[in-house]
Scaffold this motif. Sequence first.
Motif, PDB file in Angstrom:
ATOM      1  N   ALA A  16       1.793  18.873  -6.976  1.00 10.97           N
ATOM      2  CA  ALA A  16       1.130  20.105  -6.576  1.00 10.97           C
ATOM      3  C   ALA A  16       0.302  20.613  -7.757  1.00 10.97           C
ATOM      4  N   PHE A  17      -0.589  21.474  -7.393  1.00 13.35           N
ATOM      5  CA  PHE A  17      -1.422  22.052  -8.433  1.00 13.35           C
ATOM      6  C   PHE A  17      -0.571  22.971  -9.261  1.00 13.35           C
ATOM      7  N   ARG A  18      -0.748  22.905 -10.434  1.00 15.71           N
ATOM      8  CA  ARG A  18      -0.025  23.669 -11.422  1.00 15.71           C
ATOM      9  C   ARG A  18       1.474  23.379 -11.348  1.00 15.71           C
ATOM     10  N   GLY A  19       1.848  22.242 -11.091  1.00 18.61           N
ATOM     11  CA  GLY A  19       3.262  21.860 -11.054  1.00 18.61           C
ATOM     12  C   GLY A  19       3.814  21.683 -12.460  1.00 18.61           C
ATOM     13  N   TYR A  20       5.027  21.164 -12.475  1.00 16.50           N
ATOM     14  CA  TYR A  20       5.705  20.934 -13.755  1.00 16.50           C
ATOM     15  C   TYR A  20       5.087  19.752 -14.468  1.00 16.50           C
ATOM     16  N   GLN A  21       5.303  19.721 -15.752  1.00 13.62           N
ATOM     17  CA  GLN A  21       4.804  18.593 -16.542  1.00 13.62           C
ATOM     18  C   GLN A  21       5.612  17.356 -16.143  1.00 13.62           C
ATOM     19  N   GLU A  22       4.915  16.343 -15.765  1.00 12.86           N
ATOM     20  CA  GLU A  22       5.557  15.144 -15.249  1.00 12.86           C
ATOM     21  C   GLU A  22       6.419  14.472 -16.296  1.00 12.86           C
ATOM     22  N   ASP A  23       6.002  14.407 -17.516  1.00 11.93           N
ATOM     23  CA  ASP A  23       6.782  13.742 -18.568  1.00 11.93           C
ATOM     24  C   ASP A  23       8.087  14.495 -18.837  1.00 11.93           C
ATOM     25  N   GLU A  24       8.027  15.813 -18.816  1.00 16.03           N
ATOM     26  CA  GLU A  24       9.246  16.599 -19.059  1.00 16.03           C
ATOM     27  C   GLU A  24      10.228  16.408 -17.909  1.00 16.03           C
ATOM     28  N   VAL A  25       9.679  16.435 -16.702  1.00 18.97           N
ATOM     29  CA  VAL A  25      10.543  16.253 -15.526  1.00 18.97           C
ATOM     30  C   VAL A  25      11.157  14.861 -15.577  1.00 18.97           C
ATOM     31  N   ASN A  26      10.330  13.844 -15.871  1.00 18.61           N
ATOM     32  CA  ASN A  26      10.847  12.468 -15.957  1.00 18.61           C
ATOM     33  C   ASN A  26      11.894  12.331 -17.062  1.00 18.61           C
ATOM     34  N   GLU A  27      11.640  12.948 -18.178  1.00 22.91           N
ATOM     35  CA  GLU A  27      12.599  12.893 -19.287  1.00 22.91           C
ATOM     36  C   GLU A  27      13.895  13.590 -18.909  1.00 22.91           C
ATOM     37  N   PHE A  28      13.771  14.733 -18.244  1.00 19.57           N
ATOM     38  CA  PHE A  28      14.957  15.472 -17.809  1.00 19.57           C
ATOM     39  C   PHE A  28      15.734  14.665 -16.776  1.00 19.57           C
ATOM     40  N   LEU A  29      15.016  14.050 -15.848  1.00 17.73           N
ATOM     41  CA  LEU A  29      15.660  13.223 -14.826  1.00 17.73           C
ATOM     42  C   LEU A  29      16.357  12.013 -15.475  1.00 17.73           C
ATOM     43  N   GLU A  30      15.731  11.448 -16.500  1.00 20.85           N
ATOM     44  CA  GLU A  30      16.337  10.342 -17.238  1.00 20.85           C
ATOM     45  C   GLU A  30      17.647  10.800 -17.880  1.00 20.85           C
ATOM     46  N   GLN A  31      17.622  11.993 -18.454  1.00 25.44           N
ATOM     47  CA  GLN A  31      18.842  12.534 -19.085  1.00 25.44           C
ATOM     48  C   GLN A  31      19.920  12.762 -18.024  1.00 25.44           C
ATOM     49  N   ILE A  32      19.533  13.346 -16.902  1.00 26.90           N
ATOM     50  CA  ILE A  32      20.479  13.594 -15.796  1.00 26.90           C
ATOM     51  C   ILE A  32      21.025  12.255 -15.300  1.00 26.90           C
ATOM     52  N   MET A  33      20.172  11.277 -15.172  1.00 29.99           N
ATOM     53  CA  MET A  33      20.576   9.972 -14.685  1.00 29.99           C
ATOM     54  C   MET A  33      21.610   9.361 -15.634  1.00 29.99           C
ATOM     55  N   ARG A  34      21.378   9.418 -16.937  1.00 28.78           N
ATOM     56  CA  ARG A  34      22.325   8.872 -17.911  1.00 28.78           C
ATOM     57  C   ARG A  34      23.666   9.623 -17.852  1.00 28.78           C
ATOM     58  N   ASP A  35      23.591  10.955 -17.826  1.00 23.87           N
ATOM     59  CA  ASP A  35      24.814  11.756 -17.773  1.00 23.87           C
ATOM     60  C   ASP A  35      25.581  11.492 -16.469  1.00 23.87           C
ATOM     61  N   TYR A  36      24.819  11.380 -15.371  1.00 29.03           N
ATOM     62  CA  TYR A  36      25.436  11.155 -14.068  1.00 29.03           C
ATOM     63  C   TYR A  36      26.101   9.768 -14.040  1.00 29.03           C
ATOM     64  N   GLU A  37      25.417   8.796 -14.643  1.00 33.15           N
ATOM     65  CA  GLU A  37      25.984   7.450 -14.692  1.00 33.15           C
ATOM     66  C   GLU A  37      27.263   7.440 -15.522  1.00 33.15           C
ATOM     67  N   ILE A  38      27.250   8.162 -16.635  1.00 31.49           N
ATOM     68  CA  ILE A  38      28.478   8.269 -17.462  1.00 31.49           C
ATOM     69  C   ILE A  38      29.599   8.922 -16.654  1.00 31.49           C
ATOM     70  N   LEU A  39      29.252   9.982 -15.921  1.00 30.37           N
ATOM     71  CA  LEU A  39      30.261  10.676 -15.108  1.00 30.37           C
ATOM     72  C   LEU A  39      30.819   9.769 -14.017  1.00 30.37           C
ATOM     73  N   LEU A  40      29.929   8.993 -13.393  1.00 33.51           N
ATOM     74  CA  LEU A  40      30.391   8.079 -12.346  1.00 33.51           C
ATOM     75  C   LEU A  40      31.331   7.008 -12.931  1.00 33.51           C
TER      76      LEU A  40
END
Length: 173
Positions: A16-40
């Motif tokens: 969307a126009f004026r959305g979030y910065q894609e790199d920050e979102v991707n980096e945050f999602l990467e962090q969530i993915m790693r943490d979630y994988e550790i939790l699993l």
Amino acid sequence: MPLSPLDIHNKEFSRAFRGYQEDEVNEFLEQIMRDYEILLKEKAALEDRLKTTDERVGHFNTIESTLQKSIFVAQEASEEVRRNSQKEAELIIKEAEKNADRIVNESLTKARRIASEIEELKKQSRIFKNRFKMLVEAQLDLIDTDDWETLLEYDIDTQNLEKIEKDKEESNS
């Protein structure tokens, strides 16, 4: 159904126009993915540990149940042994009492018989004593009679007897 780390990684957001910065979102999602994988992984490890623990608890519960049954059986067996021992002790005591009564009765019977024999021997002893006393007294009476004196007063001519004896022998010949 819960999200997997792969779902998080493959998640595409619309732009969307004026959305979030894609790199920050991707980096945050990467962090969530790693943490979630550790939790699993931790969850899976904990589930394995829980399963192992449940199996061990089940095993220990089985052992506990077996031990309780064994203790109950041992208590029943010891109670049975105690009852049997008590019955056997009572039988031994009764048998000993019977034997004691029998021995006492036999001893009393023997004592009565011996006392009776003693009385009979005393009676026979008195009779013998009286008879012997009478015999001795009769012999003393014989000794004290005047017949002895009369016998001693006889004067026998032994020469005359010898002559009579010779004459008799000659006449027989």
